[in-house]
Design an enzyme around this catalytic site. Structure first.
Site, PDB file in Angstrom:
ATOM      1  N   LYS A 190      -0.674 -39.248  61.826  1.00 42.94           N
ATOM      2  CA  LYS A 190      -1.392 -39.137  63.097  1.00 42.94           C
ATOM      3  C   LYS A 190      -0.542 -39.693  64.234  1.00 42.94           C
ATOM      4  CE  LYS A 190      -4.037 -41.411  65.796  1.00 42.94           C
ATOM      5  NZ  LYS A 190      -3.762 -40.711  67.064  1.00 42.94           N
ATOM      6  N   GLU A 234       3.207 -52.765  61.939  1.00 43.45           N
ATOM      7  CA  GLU A 234       4.277 -53.095  62.895  1.00 43.45           C
ATOM      8  C   GLU A 234       3.601 -53.206  64.246  1.00 43.45           C
ATOM      9  OE1 GLU A 234       7.217 -53.755  62.056  1.00 43.45           O
ATOM     10  OE2 GLU A 234       7.335 -52.882  60.048  1.00 43.45           O
ATOM     11  N   CYS A 237       8.501 -52.492  71.366  1.00 43.42           N
ATOM     12  CA  CYS A 237       7.978 -53.708  70.734  1.00 43.42           C
ATOM     13  C   CYS A 237       9.068 -54.756  70.559  1.00 43.42           C
ATOM     14  CB  CYS A 237       7.358 -53.351  69.395  1.00 43.42           C
ATOM     15  SG  CYS A 237       8.433 -52.344  68.409  1.00 43.42           S
ATOM     16  N   GLU A 273       2.237 -59.352  75.772  1.00 46.86           N
ATOM     17  CA  GLU A 273       3.190 -58.246  75.790  1.00 46.86           C
ATOM     18  C   GLU A 273       2.922 -57.365  77.011  1.00 46.86           C
ATOM     19  OE1 GLU A 273       2.877 -55.342  72.588  1.00 46.86           O
ATOM     20  OE2 GLU A 273       5.047 -55.556  72.395  1.00 46.86           O
TER      21      GLU A 273
END
Ligand code: NDP
Length: 451
Positions: free
Chosen positions: A154, A229, A263, A353
């Site tokens: 997906k 992750e 990331c 983040e």
């Protein structure tokens, strides 16, 4: 059936309209993958290896087309997108080679022979974000297929195009129908259904820490295997004995690559106070040099952000002491300039983040403080250390609680080396031989020989 309009973030223009899968279609894709599993796991390793090799070659033959799709859908500079497609091919080459090298052991025991086998899991669900759609798809597909699993992939709603093309290439390579299934649809519908589905044995997920928590919760009922992750808030630690010119020239690309939607972004730049002012000057100069603009231009180094909503979120972080703000196009496109902010490690910009081209500069006094500040984060994905002192490089490398580190370099990801996080950056490893652990079970068989 509802449809999805896919935009080019550099122009805000639609580039595709696609039907969106619902729960029933998700179930149908899982059923197709389940039917395909017994035959796929039975393919001789040498033949599975050949099929993956053929896929790698097809990716190389279609490199320009795939790079263009990725560039238009994500807003990636075309030169960078081409390099990413090169990595995708390398990933499939690597796992083509790994199929026949991933095997069990014999273990000395009394009264018999003990051996281990690496068994595939079955149907695996692969959930991929929008920042590196093709790359991250390949990091999961390669080891999943090498181990003999079938997959339902997906991609993120915003960026489904390259995964769809990759699935066509997999068929063209000769990978049987039903082995690779791609579903375009919402995370809250297709993603969640995959997570909860009792016929899905494992979820390989890349995305935000917040959704990662939901994936863990959803997987609990079926005791599904999960690898995650997730986000990061990595440190780029510059010591006074570093080659400052080299460190400053590299630092912008450790944050602003992929417009900071990475990331691994080293978005906390920790600089020893004795060289802080000098480094800041060099960094501003280097950041001024980042070429922001049309992703189709071969010279461009940074494109737009992925969406208007994401741009709003990135902008909300910039309210402190701005050291530098670069230029960015105006008009259509979700542009945001390279931005450097002076901060402390307690500021929101250093805690959360940002996932955009915004870096926080933070001074430190000595090695002990550098380690303490670098580790003072809920995350632990990547990081860099800049020093000419080998002893310090090794000491600090061991002390930093992070999954991926580089010394005197920005490099985070290679097809042959393990990649993944500590702490709330997730668990499990992608790439290299380590990824195969996440897509197989160890079976132990004991045969009595004293009968
Ligand atoms: P999300 O976590 O929102 O989405 C990631 C994927 O999960 C998408 O395919 C999304 O689908 C899907 N998803 C959303 N909700 C659910 C759910 N309830 N169940 C199952 N799947 C779901 O992240 P973004 O796509 O917004 O990406 C940005 C974030 O991802 C950043 O915070 C970044 O840190 C992290 N990230 C981490 C990486 C790593 O390697 N550690 C790499 C890339 C990103 P859809 O979008 O279609 O709704």
């Amino acid at each position: 059936m509802s449809t999805l309009t896919v935009l080019n973030p550099a122009t805000e223009q639609p580039i595709a309209q696609l039907p969106q899968a619902d729960m029933a279609e998700t179930d149908a894709a899982v059923a197709r993958a389940k039917v395909a599993f017994p035959a796929w796991r039975a393919v001789a390793p040498v033949d599975r290896s050949r099929l993956l090799r053929r896929l790698a070659t097809l990716v190389e033959e279609h490199a320009d087309e795939l790079a263009r799709i990725e560039s238009q859908n994500v807003g990636k500079p075309i030169a960078g997108a081409r390099a990413e497609v090169g990595m995708v091919a390398n990933v499939f080459h690597f796992y083509a080679g790994a199929v026949e090298k991933h095997y069990g052991e014999t273990i000395p025991v009394a009264g018999g022979i003990d051996m281990t086998f690496r068994e595939p899991l079955g149907v695996v669900g692969l959930i991929v974000p929008w920042n590196f759609p093709l790359n991250i798809s390949s990091w999961k597909l390669g080891p999943a297929l090498a181990c003999g699993n079938t997959v339902v992939l997906k991609p993120a709603e915003l960026t489904p195009l390259s995964a769809l093309r990759l699935a066509e290439l997999a068929l063209e390579a000769g990978i049987p129908e039903g082995v690779v299934n791609v579903l375009v649809g919402k995370g809250s519908v297709v993603g969640q259904r995959l997570v909860e589905h009792e016929d899905v044995a494992k979820i390989g997920f890349t995305g935000s820490t917040e959704v990662g928590r939901e994936v863990m919760r959803g997987a609990a009922n079926t005791i599904k295997r999960v690898t995650l992750e997730l986000g990061g808030k990595s440190a780029n630690v510059v010591f006074e004995d570093a080659d400052l010119e080299r460190a400053a020239a590299a630092a912008p690309y450790a944050v602003f690559d992929n417009a900071g939607q990475d990331c691994c972004a080293r978005s906390r730049i920790l600089v020893q106070r004795s060289v802080y002012d000098r480094f800041a000057e060099l960094l501003i100069d280097a950041t001024r040099g980042v070429r922001v603009g049309d992703p189709e231009d071969e010279q461009t180094e940074m494109g737009p952000l992925i969406s208007a909503q994401h741009r709003e979120s990135v902008a909300s972080f910039v309210d402190g002491n701005v050291l530098f703000r670069g230029d960015a196009p105006t008009g259509a496109g979700f542009w945001f300039p390279c931005t450097l902010v002076e901060a402390t490690n307690d500021d929101r910009i250093a805690r959360e983040e940002v996932f955009g081209p915004v870096a926080a500069l933070i001074p430190f006094e000595d090695e002990a403080e550098a380690i303490r500040v670098a580790n003072d984060t809920p995350y632990g994905l990547s990081g860099s250390i800049w020093t000419k002192d080998v002893g310090r490089a090794l000491r600090v490398s061991r002390a930093l609680e992070t999954g991926v580190l580089s010394v005197n370099s920005n490099s985070s990801v290679r097809h042959s080396t393990p990649f993944g996080g500590f702490r709330q950056s997730g668990f499990g490893r992608e790439l290299g031989m380590h990824a195969l652990e996440g897509y197989s079970e160890v079976k132990n068989v004991y045969v009595a020989t004293d009968t």
